[in-house]
Design a protein around this motif. Structure first.
Motif: not given
Length: 413
Positions: A178-186, A96-103
């Motif tokens: 989660i919101r803050d973490l998703a603003t940083v590239p992998l 399952t893609p992570v974004q499917a649960v954490l958009p």
């Protein structure tokens, strides 16, 4: 607590006693560690349990079976088990893609350039980060305290009014994290490398979103209460506060260790806003022993089943791409494990080749540890597990984990 019976469980009692002498001489008398507690179980029975050293600075009261320790990354296997419970119910899958649960992760890309005051540039993902990547630390996420890259540095920077991304005892809740973490590239394309990271904290958010329960409540209801682990939680309530041990951090050879978190006024005495599925739990050796026994039994303890047997088989298989090991895939400076001959499953390191690891053990043995030098391992072949507790950061300062394994296995007859 039952009386340990080493001889009837296949141990040489004399050889096993060398473990306590070794810990006292090498680590306690020298001042390297403040205290040490070790539990050894085989065939479902206690083979050895010992405690040495004071629970708190300036006190003569020693640690004992009721002492509570910060177990840090030994939280990770617990959160991984919680996720696999939801997988067993058909609510999520490994692919399952992570974004499917954490958009929030829908637009995250891979680092291309920038940092140190220069805006990040990123490349889009050809394939999304999947739940499997969170469980095996191939997500492209990292830890800010590794101090290696511009991405690490971004985790230490303030991303919102709640403070830095990794402000574990700050004002942020799990959704803000989660919101803050998703603003940083992998750091890398998911699935192409291994890096010790906040992946399991993200997995905790997945558990919370899918279950509809706060992570701490989910773990309490579905793992801790069924397994009778009354002293395992994300904070220590007032009636147990006197049982929380002091915790230390090593500074340098000249200074030695200093107090990191004093038991009597610990931050763990207050419920956290940010519940860390990757490192926030406190526990006792006896509580974590029950968790290990459940794993050793294939997901069941007494008449309580936490996971299915085949689910545990899946968790303790090596899931690294190409059946590789950490020595060839790891980018991390901090991994809680020796790398050669070691694979990684769904929440645990897994021994693939004891000869390459250069530590006595068994193929299929699985384990992990925490930043305060706590550790555990489960050996299904020998039907044993070991829990070690102390409180000193960083965990890789001394080779104590491999030394404990060597002494435990040398006592088997």
């Amino acid at each position: 607590m039952p009386t340990p019976r080493p001889e009837t469980l296949g141990f040489d009692a004399g050889r096993l006693s060398r473990l306590d002498t070794f810990l006292k001489t090498r680590y306690l008398d020298s001042g390297r560690l403040p205290h040490a507690q070790i539990l050894i179980s085989r065939h479902g029975e206690l083979a050895h349990f010992s405690s040495q050293g004071p629970a708190r600075e300036g006190s003569s009261r020693p640690i004992d079976e009721g002492s509570i320790f910060r177990i840090a990354s030994m939280t990770k296997p617990v959160t991984s088990v919680a996720f696999m419970q939801l997988l067993e119910q058909g609510k999520v899958a490994l692919d399952t893609p992570v974004q499917a649960v954490l958009p929030e992760f829908s637009d995250v890309g891979v680092y291309a350039a920038g940092g140190a005051g220069v805006p990040f540039m990123s490349k889009p993902l050809a394939e999304p980060m999947r739940m499997l990547d969170l469980l095996r630390h191939t997500s492209g996420l990292t830890y800010g305290f590794q101090n290696r890259t511009n991405i690490d540095a971004a985790y230490r920077e303030t991303r919102s009014n709640a403070g830095p991304v990794e402000n574990w005892h700050g004002a942020a809740d799990l959704d803000t994290f989660i919101r803050d973490l998703a603003t940083v590239p992998l750091e890398f394309v998911p699935g192409t490398a291994w890096n010790y990271s906040v992946s399991t904290d993200v997995l905790g958010a997945v558990v919370q979103r899918i279950s509809g329960q706060p992570l701490d409540q989910y773990l309490a209801e579905h793992i801790f209460k069924p397994l009778a682990m009354p002293d395992t939680a994300f904070w220590v309530p007032p009636e147990k506060a006197g049982r929380l041990t002091d915790c230390y951090a090593w500074v340098d050879p000249k200074v030695g260790r200093l107090m990191y978190d004093r038991g009597e006024d610990s931050v763990w005495l207050t419920p956290p806003t940010l519940v860390s599925g990757g490192g926030g739990l406190v526990s006792t050796a006896l509580d974590y022993h029950r968790f290990c026994q459940m794993l050793q039994n294939g997901g069941v303890l007494g008449d309580v089943r936490i996971l299915g047997r085949k689910t545990l088989d899946l968790m303790t298989a090596n899931h690294l791409p190409g059946a590789s090991d950490l020595s060839s895939l790891s980018r991390s400076m901090f991994s809680e494990t020796q790398n050669a001959g070691i694979g990684f499953g769904l929440g645990f390191a897994v021994t693939q080749d004891p000869a390459r690891a250069m530590i006595p053990g068994s193929v299929g043995e699985f384990y992990w540890g925490g930043m305060f030098t706590t550790s555990f391992f489960v050996d299904p072949v020998e039907d044993l597990h070991v829990v070690f507790m102390t409180q000193l950061s960083p965990s890789l300062l001394y080779p104590i984990r491999r030394e404990i394994k060597t002494l435990v296995y040398s006592a088997l007859i």
